[in-house]
Motif scaffolding. Structure first.
Motif, PDB file in Angstrom:
ATOM      1  N   LYS A  27       0.807  -1.239   0.000  1.00 22.20           N
ATOM      2  CA  LYS A  27       0.000   0.000   0.000  1.00 22.20           C
ATOM      3  C   LYS A  27       0.837   1.285   0.000  1.00 22.20           C
ATOM      4  CE  LYS A  27      -3.810  -2.385   2.311  1.00 22.20           C
ATOM      5  NZ  LYS A  27      -4.783  -2.408   3.422  1.00 22.20           N
ATOM      6  N   ILE A  28       2.073   1.208  -0.490  1.00 20.98           N
ATOM      7  CA  ILE A  28       2.904   2.409  -0.577  1.00 20.98           C
ATOM      8  C   ILE A  28       2.310   3.403  -1.571  1.00 20.98           C
ATOM      9  CG2 ILE A  28       5.159   3.282  -1.330  1.00 20.98           C
ATOM     10  CD1 ILE A  28       6.411   0.817  -0.042  1.00 20.98           C
ATOM     11  N   GLY A  29       1.714   2.873  -2.655  1.00 22.18           N
ATOM     12  CA  GLY A  29       1.127   3.754  -3.662  1.00 22.18           C
ATOM     13  C   GLY A  29       0.085   4.690  -3.095  1.00 22.18           C
ATOM     14  N   ARG A  30      -0.663   4.209  -2.122  1.00 24.39           N
ATOM     15  CA  ARG A  30      -1.708   5.036  -1.524  1.00 24.39           C
ATOM     16  C   ARG A  30      -1.125   6.257  -0.827  1.00 24.39           C
ATOM     17  NH1 ARG A  30      -6.275   1.055   1.205  1.00 24.39           N
ATOM     18  NH2 ARG A  30      -6.582  -0.306  -0.610  1.00 24.39           N
ATOM     19  N   THR A  31       0.053   6.097  -0.237  1.00 27.99           N
ATOM     20  CA  THR A  31       0.648   7.193   0.527  1.00 27.99           C
ATOM     21  C   THR A  31       1.108   8.339  -0.365  1.00 27.99           C
ATOM     22  OG1 THR A  31       2.907   6.280   0.476  1.00 27.99           O
ATOM     23  CG2 THR A  31       1.445   5.504   2.229  1.00 27.99           C
ATOM     24  N   ILE A  32       1.267   8.074  -1.662  1.00 24.16           N
ATOM     25  CA  ILE A  32       1.715   9.136  -2.573  1.00 24.16           C
ATOM     26  C   ILE A  32       0.645   9.474  -3.606  1.00 24.16           C
ATOM     27  CG2 ILE A  32       4.181   8.719  -2.241  1.00 24.16           C
ATOM     28  CD1 ILE A  32       4.178   7.087  -4.830  1.00 24.16           C
ATOM     29  N   GLY A  33      -0.585   9.019  -3.356  1.00 24.40           N
ATOM     30  CA  GLY A  33      -1.697   9.394  -4.220  1.00 24.40           C
ATOM     31  C   GLY A  33      -1.894   8.533  -5.442  1.00 24.40           C
ATOM     32  N   PHE A  34      -1.203   7.394  -5.509  1.00 28.07           N
ATOM     33  CA  PHE A  34      -1.346   6.501  -6.657  1.00 28.07           C
ATOM     34  C   PHE A  34      -1.560   5.066  -6.185  1.00 28.07           C
ATOM     35  CE2 PHE A  34       0.777  10.161  -8.457  1.00 28.07           C
ATOM     36  CZ  PHE A  34       0.140  10.306  -9.691  1.00 28.07           C
ATOM     37  N   PRO A  35      -2.747   4.783  -5.651  1.00 24.76           N
ATOM     38  CA  PRO A  35      -3.028   3.408  -5.199  1.00 24.76           C
ATOM     39  C   PRO A  35      -3.020   2.443  -6.373  1.00 24.76           C
ATOM     40  CG  PRO A  35      -5.047   4.695  -5.268  1.00 24.76           C
ATOM     41  CD  PRO A  35      -3.912   5.663  -5.510  1.00 24.76           C
ATOM     42  N   THR A  36      -2.521   1.259  -6.126  1.00 23.45           N
ATOM     43  CA  THR A  36      -2.435   0.272  -7.205  1.00 23.45           C
ATOM     44  C   THR A  36      -3.074  -1.041  -6.787  1.00 23.45           C
ATOM     45  OG1 THR A  36      -0.248  -0.508  -6.480  1.00 23.45           O
ATOM     46  CG2 THR A  36      -0.309   1.249  -8.152  1.00 23.45           C
ATOM     47  N   ALA A  37      -3.572  -1.746  -7.789  1.00 23.41           N
ATOM     48  CA  ALA A  37      -4.035  -3.122  -7.605  1.00 23.41           C
ATOM     49  C   ALA A  37      -2.894  -4.034  -8.033  1.00 23.41           C
ATOM     50  CB  ALA A  37      -5.272  -3.383  -8.453  1.00 23.41           C
ATOM     51  N   ASN A  38      -2.480  -4.919  -7.141  1.00 15.02           N
ATOM     52  CA  ASN A  38      -1.411  -5.873  -7.439  1.00 15.02           C
ATOM     53  C   ASN A  38      -2.023  -7.137  -8.036  1.00 15.02           C
ATOM     54  OD1 ASN A  38       1.409  -5.077  -5.780  1.00 15.02           O
ATOM     55  ND2 ASN A  38      -0.464  -4.102  -5.050  1.00 15.02           N
ATOM     56  N   ILE A  39      -1.522  -7.538  -9.194  1.00 18.05           N
ATOM     57  CA  ILE A  39      -2.076  -8.703  -9.894  1.00 18.05           C
ATOM     58  C   ILE A  39      -1.151  -9.900  -9.733  1.00 18.05           C
ATOM     59  CG2 ILE A  39      -2.842  -9.612 -12.115  1.00 18.05           C
ATOM     60  CD1 ILE A  39      -3.406  -6.742 -12.960  1.00 18.05           C
ATOM     61  N   PHE A  40      -1.743 -11.021  -9.356  1.00 19.18           N
ATOM     62  CA  PHE A  40      -0.987 -12.264  -9.219  1.00 19.18           C
ATOM     63  C   PHE A  40      -1.246 -13.143 -10.437  1.00 19.18           C
ATOM     64  CE2 PHE A  40      -0.902 -16.767  -7.778  1.00 19.18           C
ATOM     65  CZ  PHE A  40       0.462 -16.850  -7.524  1.00 19.18           C
ATOM     66  N   VAL A  41      -0.172 -13.485 -11.153  1.00 23.04           N
ATOM     67  CA  VAL A  41      -0.290 -14.369 -12.314  1.00 23.04           C
ATOM     68  C   VAL A  41       0.108 -15.769 -11.862  1.00 23.04           C
ATOM     69  CG1 VAL A  41       0.477 -14.852 -14.658  1.00 23.04           C
ATOM     70  CG2 VAL A  41       0.198 -12.478 -13.907  1.00 23.04           C
ATOM     71  N   GLU A  42      -0.888 -16.636 -11.788  1.00 26.08           N
ATOM     72  CA  GLU A  42      -0.669 -17.979 -11.245  1.00 26.08           C
ATOM     73  C   GLU A  42       0.173 -18.843 -12.170  1.00 26.08           C
ATOM     74  OE1 GLU A  42      -3.292 -21.769  -9.548  1.00 26.08           O
ATOM     75  OE2 GLU A  42      -4.295 -20.041 -10.443  1.00 26.08           O
ATOM     76  N   GLU A  43      -0.033 -18.692 -13.482  1.00 25.60           N
ATOM     77  CA  GLU A  43       0.645 -19.554 -14.453  1.00 25.60           C
ATOM     78  C   GLU A  43       2.097 -19.106 -14.636  1.00 25.60           C
ATOM     79  OE1 GLU A  43      -3.739 -19.236 -15.307  1.00 25.60           O
ATOM     80  OE2 GLU A  43      -2.096 -17.829 -14.987  1.00 25.60           O
ATOM     81  N   THR A  44       3.027 -19.897 -14.132  1.00 24.41           N
ATOM     82  CA  THR A  44       4.445 -19.519 -14.178  1.00 24.41           C
ATOM     83  C   THR A  44       4.992 -19.505 -15.601  1.00 24.41           C
ATOM     84  OG1 THR A  44       5.084 -21.830 -13.770  1.00 24.41           O
ATOM     85  CG2 THR A  44       4.896 -20.380 -11.853  1.00 24.41           C
ATOM     86  N   TYR A  45       4.305 -20.157 -16.521  1.00 29.64           N
ATOM     87  CA  TYR A  45       4.770 -20.201 -17.909  1.00 29.64           C
ATOM     88  C   TYR A  45       4.312 -18.984 -18.713  1.00 29.64           C
ATOM     89  CZ  TYR A  45       0.015 -21.857 -18.909  1.00 29.64           C
ATOM     90  OH  TYR A  45      -1.349 -21.961 -19.001  1.00 29.64           O
ATOM     91  N   LYS A  46       3.489 -18.119 -18.124  1.00 28.46           N
ATOM     92  CA  LYS A  46       2.965 -16.955 -18.836  1.00 28.46           C
ATOM     93  C   LYS A  46       4.049 -15.904 -19.027  1.00 28.46           C
ATOM     94  CE  LYS A  46      -0.113 -13.727 -20.151  1.00 28.46           C
ATOM     95  NZ  LYS A  46      -0.904 -13.748 -21.388  1.00 28.46           N
ATOM     96  N   LEU A  47       4.206 -15.420 -20.244  1.00 26.62           N
ATOM     97  CA  LEU A  47       5.194 -14.385 -20.540  1.00 26.62           C
ATOM     98  C   LEU A  47       4.747 -13.061 -19.923  1.00 26.62           C
ATOM     99  CD1 LEU A  47       6.980 -13.799 -23.908  1.00 26.62           C
ATOM    100  CD2 LEU A  47       5.962 -11.877 -22.692  1.00 26.62           C
ATOM    101  N   ILE A  48       5.680 -12.394 -19.262  1.00 29.38           N
ATOM    102  CA  ILE A  48       5.441 -11.066 -18.697  1.00 29.38           C
ATOM    103  C   ILE A  48       6.311 -10.066 -19.467  1.00 29.38           C
ATOM    104  CG2 ILE A  48       5.482  -9.631 -16.616  1.00 29.38           C
ATOM    105  CD1 ILE A  48       3.552 -12.036 -16.486  1.00 29.38           C
ATOM    106  N   PRO A  49       5.732  -8.976 -19.963  1.00 32.38           N
ATOM    107  CA  PRO A  49       6.519  -8.015 -20.753  1.00 32.38           C
ATOM    108  C   PRO A  49       7.658  -7.385 -19.951  1.00 32.38           C
ATOM    109  CG  PRO A  49       4.173  -7.636 -21.036  1.00 32.38           C
ATOM    110  CD  PRO A  49       4.321  -8.602 -19.903  1.00 32.38           C
TER     111      PRO A  49
END
Length: 315
Positions: free
Chosen positions: A199-221
Motif C-alpha cells: 500500500k505504498i502507492g496510496r501514501t503518494i496518491g497513486f493506489p495500485t491493484a497488485n495482480i498475481f499471475v498464477e501460471e508460471t509459464y505466462k510471458l510477462i513483458p
C-alpha cells in the motif's frame, strides 16, 4: 465451443474438420488457418476441431530449457479460439509417450480412430510423430488409406502475414506491446486475481491493484510503465497505467505487476481482472525518493491520458 482436457474425453465425430498445433498467441498466421478450418466445416456440414497440446512440446522434448514462456495461458487461448468460431478444442497432455508415437500410429490412433478426421488443414512444413518424422508425404500416403483429405496452407500465404510467435515474444520482452498487437490482431493481456500489496502507492496518491499471475509459464513483458485498459468481472472497462518491475526506489526484492486504475476507488481484493497492454511509456528507473517518484507518476498519468485522448481522435 466444447473443450476437452484429454484426447480420451473426445467422442469420435462422423465429419471432423481438423487442424493441429500449439497456436501460442493465436496470431494472424494462426487465424488464417483457423478461419479456413471453420469455413471448410461450414461448407461440408462438418464440425471444426483443433487439437492442441499442454504443456508446450518444447517443454517436454527439451526439459533443460525452462526459459520458454507462453503468450497465452490455456484459458486465454481457449477464449480466443471460441471467439473465432471453433466447435471443439482438444487440449491433450503432451507427454514423452505421446511424443514417441510414430507418424503412422499418430494418424491412425489419434486423427482417424479417436477424432474421426475427414479433412485435415495444416500449415506449411507441418511435422508430427516421433522425432518430427512425419510430414506432408506421410499425410498424403495415409490419407488414401484412411479416406481423409488434406489442405496445406501455402508458405507464401503464411509469410505474407510476416508474423510468428517468436517475433511476438521478442517484441513483448522488449516492451513493444504496440508491435505485438499488430502481429496478434488484439492487445496482449494479463489475467489474475488482485492481491494485497504494501500500500505504498496510496501514501503518494497513486493506489495500485497488485495482480498475481498464477501460471508460471505466462510471458510477462519488459519492466516499465504501460498505458492499459482494465476489464472487471462486472464487464466494466477502465483506463489506467500499469507498472512491472522490482520497485527499485524502495529497494524492492520481488517483481511486481501493479496497475493504477483511473477514476476508481473500490476494494477489489480477490477479484480477477484482465489488463490489456496498449502502449509502452517508459522504462523502470530508480528515483531519489518517494517525492521524486510521485512527481514522475504525475507525469506518467498525463502521458497515459494524452495517449488515450490521441487514440480517440478521428483519423
Amino acid at each position: 465451443m466444447n473443450i476437452y482436457h484429454h484426447i480420451l474425453e473426445f467422442k469420435k465425430l462422423t465429419n471432423a474438420i481438423v487442424t493441429i498445433g500449439t497456436f501460442d498467441g493465436v496470431h494472424y498466421g494462426h487465424q488464417k488457418i483457423i478461419k479456413r478450418l471453420c469455413e471448410l466445416a461450414k461448407m461440408s456440414g462438418g464440425e471444426s476441431v483443433i487439437l492442441t497440446f499442454f504443456p508446450h512440446p518444447r517443454m517436454i522434448i527439451d526439459p533443460e530449457n525452462q526459459g520458454l514462456k507462453m503468450i497465452n495461458t490455456i484459458k486465454e487461448k481457449a477464449e480466443i479460439l471460441a471467439d473465432l468460431g471453433v466447435d471443439h478444442l482438444i487440449i491433450t497432455p503432451f507427454t514423452r509417450d505421446f511424443s514417441n508415437l510414430s507418424a503412422g500410429d499418430y494418424i491412425k490412433n489419434i486423427l482417424v480412430d479417436t477424432i474421426g478426421t475427414k479433412q485435415l488443414i495444416v500449415g506449411y512444413d507441418h511435422r508430427f510423430g516421433k522425432d518430427r518424422q512425419g510430414g506432408m508425404m506421410e499425410l498424403e500416403t495415409y490419407s488414401k488409406v484412411y479416406d481423409f483429405s488434406i489442405e496445406e496452407i501455402p508458405e507464401q500465404d503464411i509469410n505474407d502475414v510476416a508474423v510468428s510467435s517468436t517475433k511476438i515474444r521478442t517484441a513483448l520482452l522488449a516492451g513493444d506491446v504496440s508491435l505485438a498487437a499488430s502481429y496478434l490482431g488484439y492487445h496482449f493481456s494479463i489475467n489474475g486475481p488482485v492481491i494485497k500489496g504494501d500500500k505504498i502507492g496510496r501514501t503518494i496518491g497513486f493506489p495500485t491493484a497488485n495482480i498475481f499471475v498464477e501460471e508460471t509459464y505466462k510471458l510477462i513483458p519488459s519492466d516499465g510503465i504501460y498505458a492499459v485498459t482494465i476489464e472487471m468481472s462486472s464487464e466494466l472497462t477502465y483506463k489506467g497505467m500499469a507498472y512491472i518491475g522490482q520497485r527499485p526506489t524502495i529497494n524492492g526484492m520481488t517483481r511486481n505487476i501493479e496497475v493504477n486504475i483511473f477514476d476508481f476507488n473500490q476494494e477489489i481484493y480477490g477479484q480477477t481482472i484482465k489488463m490489456n497492454f496498449l502502449k509502452f511509456l517508459r522504462h523502470d528507473v530508480k528515483f531519489t525518493g518517494l517525492a521524486a517518484l510521485k512527481e514522475q507518476l504525475h507525469q506518467d498519468k498525463l502521458n497515459t491520458l494524452d495517449f488515450f485522448n490521441q487514440s480517440q481522435q478521428p483519423t
